[in-house]
Design an enzyme around this catalytic site. Structure first.
Site, short mmCIF file in Angstrom:
data_model
loop_
_atom_site.label_atom_id
_atom_site.label_comp_id
_atom_site.label_asym_id
_atom_site.label_seq_id
_atom_site.Cartn_x
_atom_site.Cartn_y
_atom_site.Cartn_z
N LYS A 240 0.98 -1.44 0.05
CA LYS A 240 -0.19 0.09 0.16
C LYS A 240 1.12 1.34 0.06
CE LYS A 240 -4.31 1.20 -0.34
NZ LYS A 240 -5.08 0.76 -1.54
N SER B 83 -8.57 -0.55 -5.36
CA SER B 83 -8.69 -0.04 -3.80
C SER B 83 -10.18 0.18 -3.61
CB SER B 83 -7.90 0.95 -3.36
OG SER B 83 -7.43 0.98 -1.93
#
Length: 597
Positions: A197, A399
Site C-alpha cells: 500500500k 482499492s
C-alpha cells in the site's frame, strides 16, 4: 372638465403602454430568432452518399464528461477538454455498417493524456471496422506515444515531413515530500494494512520502497509488453525493431541525419511523409470532391448526431452508471464519486421497473472506505431486488474501486486495467512543531482522553495512534472478507492477493479477482444475460447538471486549449486538490497510488 384635464396624462400613458407592448413583442421576436438561429446553426447537415469519417478526439479520453464549474464557464470555457470514450467507440461501430462511410480517418494530434487501456479499446473497435473492408488512414503533423499507439491501428500512417513519432516507453515517477515536511517540522503519522500500500510513501519516504518499486516495475513491463505487441501486430514490425527505435533513439536519429521524420519512416513506424496539401490531395484521390470542391469529410460529433436514431429504445433497460474519480463521503464535488449520491441513484434504479439490470462503469483509484462500503451495500440492495449488477472496469478500478466491485455479480476488466490494491491506510498530519517554532501555543480542556485527539495542532497521543492503527487493521479485515465472499476464496487467499498490490486486468483474471476480459458493451451484454433478457437497450444513469450550469453551458463558448502550465506543476496542484476532498468520517482510505498508464 375632468376628462379635459386628464387627457394629456391618458395620452402619455397610452404612449408608454404602446411602447412597452412594442418593446415586449420586439424582445420576444429577438428571442425566437435567437432560438431559431441556434437550431439552424446546430442542425446536422445531411451526410453525403460517399464520405470519410474523421475521428479527431480533442482532449483527454474519459468515461464521463466532468461537469464544468461556474468559474470555468464564466471564464469562457467548459473546463478541461475531454472526449468520452464511448462516443468514439459508438461512432466507429456505427460507421462499420454504414454504406455512406467509405473510409475511416484517425487524426489524433489533439488527443490529450489518455490511458493505454482506453486507447486499446478504440484500437479494438478500429480492428472490427477493418473487417468491413474499408480502409483506415491516420495522419498527424507529429505523434506523441499515446497518439501514435492509436494511429498505429490504421492501415497506413502518414506524418508531416517536419514531424516526429516520439515513442519513449513507460515511466512512473512520484513526488516525495518527506524532506520538505521534515524541514518544516511537520510530522505525518501513517497507519496502513498491506505491505504494497504505497499511497502514503510520498509523505513518509524520500523515494520508493523496494516493494513498491518491484510492483510498479512489473506493471510497467506488463503494459509495455502489451503495447509493443499491439503495435508490432498492426504495423507488421518485429518487436525488436520497436525496442531498437525506443532504446537506441539517439543512434537511430543520428543515422537519419538528425531528421526525426525520416527516422520514423526508416524505423517502419510511419509509411509516408505528406505535408497538409499533399495529405488533402491524397484524400481527394481516394474520395473525390463534392460540387463545391470540398472533401466529403464527416466529423465524429456530426456523425453521432446523424445516427442518434440508431440507438434502440425498445426492450428491457440496462442502466449504465459511471463512477469516475476519487470516492468521497457525501454527495461529493463534480468529478468525484460521492457515496451518498451514488447510493441514492442505485436506490432509484432498484425501484425503477423499467430497469432490469445495472452496469457499474468504474474508473476510480478509490478513496473513502466508508463511502465505498456505502455504495457496495447499495449495490447489494439492487441485487436483492432481483436485478443483476455487473462491474465494468475502465483504466483504473483499484482499492475503493475494487471494494465497490465486490458487490457485483460479475466483474469485467480490460487486459491493461489497473485493479486490486486491496489495502487500507490512514494519514494524519501533526503541525505542532511548526506552530511552536512560530510562537503559537495551543491550550484547552477536554472531557475524555480522545476528545480533540485528532487536532493537527497538537501531537498525536499514544491512545489515538493505537486506535487509528486498530481501525485500519479492522477495515482491512472487512475488505478481505468482502473479497473472500465475492470471489469465493479463503480469507488467506484473499489476503495473499491483497496487501495493497496492484494487478493488471489480465493478471487479476488469472488470479480470480476478475471474471472476464472485455469492455463496456460486453459487460452490458453480460448484465442482460444475467437478467435473462434478449431484447434490451442501454440507459445512461447520471446526475443532471444543476440548472445554473446547464444555462451557462448552453450560452457560453466552447472550451479553449489548456494553458501551458508545466505538467508536473499541474500534477502537484491536482494532488493538493485531491487531499482537500478527503473527508472519510473515520479518516480511513482505500486509495491506490496508481495513475492510469
Amino acid at each position: 372638465m375632468w376628462r379635459f384635464i386628464t387627457a394629456p396624462f391618458r395620452f402619455l400613458w397610452a404612449a408608454v403602454d404602446g411602447t412597452r407592448r412594442v418593446l415586449a413583442n420586439l424582445l420576444l421576436l429577438i428571442f425566437l430568432l435567437i432560438i431559431f438561429a441556434a437550431w439552424w446553426a446546430g442542425r446536422t447537415p445531411p451526410l453525403p452518399a460517399k464520405a470519410a469519417l474523421v475521428v479527431a478526439p480533442v482532449g483527454r479520453l474519459v468515461e464521463a464528461a466532468t461537469p464544468p464549474s461556474p468559474s470555468d464557464l464564466l471564464a469562457g470555457g467548459r473546463g478541461v477538454a475531454e472526449v468520452q470514450l464511448d462516443d468514439v467507440l459508438q461512432t466507429i461501430r456505427r460507421a462499420k455498417a454504414d454504406s455512406r462511410i467509405q473510409m475511416l480517418v484517425i487524426a489524433p494530434e489533439r488527443l490529450g493524456p489518455s490511458s493505454v487501456s482506453k486507447l486499446a479499446a478504440i484500437r479494438d473497435e478500429i480492428a472490427s471496422f477493418k473487417e468491413s473492408g474499408k480502409p483506415v488512414y491516420a495522419y498527424a503533423g507529429r505523434f506523441n506515444q499515446s497518439q501514435y499507439y492509436l494511429a498505429s491501428a490504421a492501415d497506413q500512417v502518414f506524418m508531416a515531413p517536419d514531424g516526429y513519432a516520439l515513442v519513449q516507453g513507460l515511466a512512473a515517477y512520484n513526488t516525495f515530500y518527506k524532506r520538505a515536511l521534515d524541514q518544516l517540522g511537520v510530522k505525518v503519522h501513517v497507519f496502513r494494512a498491506g505491505k504494497y500500500k504505497s499511497f502514503v510513501e510520498p509523505y513518509t519516504r524520500e523515494g520508493m520502497s523496494e516493494e513498491n518499486r518491484a510492483m510498479t516495475q512489473g506493471l510497467l513491463d506488463s503494459v509495455w509488453a502489451n503495447l509493443k505487441a499491439d503495435v508490432s501486430s498492426t504495423r507488421q514490425l518485429p518487436e525488436e525493431a520497436i525496442d531498437t527505435y525506443v532504446n537506441d533513439y539517439r543512434s537511430q536519429l543520428a543515422a537519419a541525419g538528425g531528421d526525426p521524420a525520416k527516422m520514423a519512416v526508416d524505423g517502419g513506424l510511419v509509411d509516408r511523409l505528406l505535408d497538409s496539401n499533399e495529405w488533402e490531395a491524397f484524400l481527394a484521390g481516394q474520395l473525390g470532391r463534392n460540387a463545391d470542391g470540398d472533401l466529403p469529410l464527416v466529423g465524429m460529433e456530426a456523425y453521432l448526431g446523424d445516427t442518434r436514431h440508431w440507438f434502440p429504445r425498445e426492450g428491457a433497460g440496462i442502466a449504465v452508471l459511471t463512477l469516475q474519480g476519487a470516492i468521497v463521503d457525501g454527495d461529493g464535488p463534480p468529478g468525484t464519486v460521492g457515496g451518498a449520491a451514488v447510493s441514492q441513484m442505485l436506490h432509484e434504479l432498484r425501484d425503477n421497473d423499467r430497469i432490469k439490470a445495472v452496469v457499474l462503469r468504474i474508473d476510480s483509484p478509490g478513496g473513502s472506505a466508508f463511502a465505498a462500503e456505502q455504495i457496495r451495500v447499495a449495490v447489494e440492495g439492487v441485487r436483492a431486488a432481483g436485478k443483476p449488477v455487473v462491474a465494468s472496469m475502465s483504466s483504473v478500478a483499484a482499492s475503493g474501486g475494487y471494494w465497490i466491485a465486490t458487490g457485483a455479480d460479475e466483474v469485467w476488466a480490460y487486459p491493461m486495467t489497473l485493479t486490486g490494491s486491496i489495502g487500507v491506510f490512514g494519514l494524519f498530519p501533526d503541525i505542532s512543531e511548526p506552530l511552536d517554532a512560530l510562537g503559537i501555543d495551543v491550550d484547552g480542556v477536554r472531557t475524555a482522553p480522545l476528545a480533540g485527539a485528532l487536532d493537527p495542532r497538537r501531537p498525536l497521543s499514544d491512545d489515538a495512534r493505537d486506535a487509528l492503527q486498530l481501525s485500519v487493521e479492522h477495515t482491512y479485515t472487512q475488505f478481505i472478507q468482502r473479497v473472500s465472499k465475492a470471489r469465493k476464496i479463503s480469507i488467506s487467499e484473499a489476503d495473499a492477493l491483497g496487501q495493497g498490490r496492484v494487478w493488471t486486468g489480465a493478471e487479476a483474471k488469472a488470479r480470480g479477482l476478475v471474471d472476464q476480459l472485455g469492455g463496456l458493451d460486453q459487460a452490458v451484454a453480460a448484465a442482460a444475460r444475467l437478467a435473462n433478457v434478449s431484447d434490451y437497450h442501454r440507459v445512461e444513469a447520471s446526475e443532471p447538471l444543476p440548472l445554473r450550469l446547464q444555462l451557462l453551458k448552453e450560452f457560453l463558448p466552447d472550451a479553449r486549449a489548456s494553458s501551458g502550465v508545466a505538467p508536473w506543476v499541474s500534477r502537484v496542484m491536482q494532488e493538493a486538490d485531491q487531499l482537500l476532498n478527503w473527508n472519510d468520517p473515520a479518516n480511513l482510505y482505500a486509495h491506490c497510488l496508481c495513475e492510469p498508464l
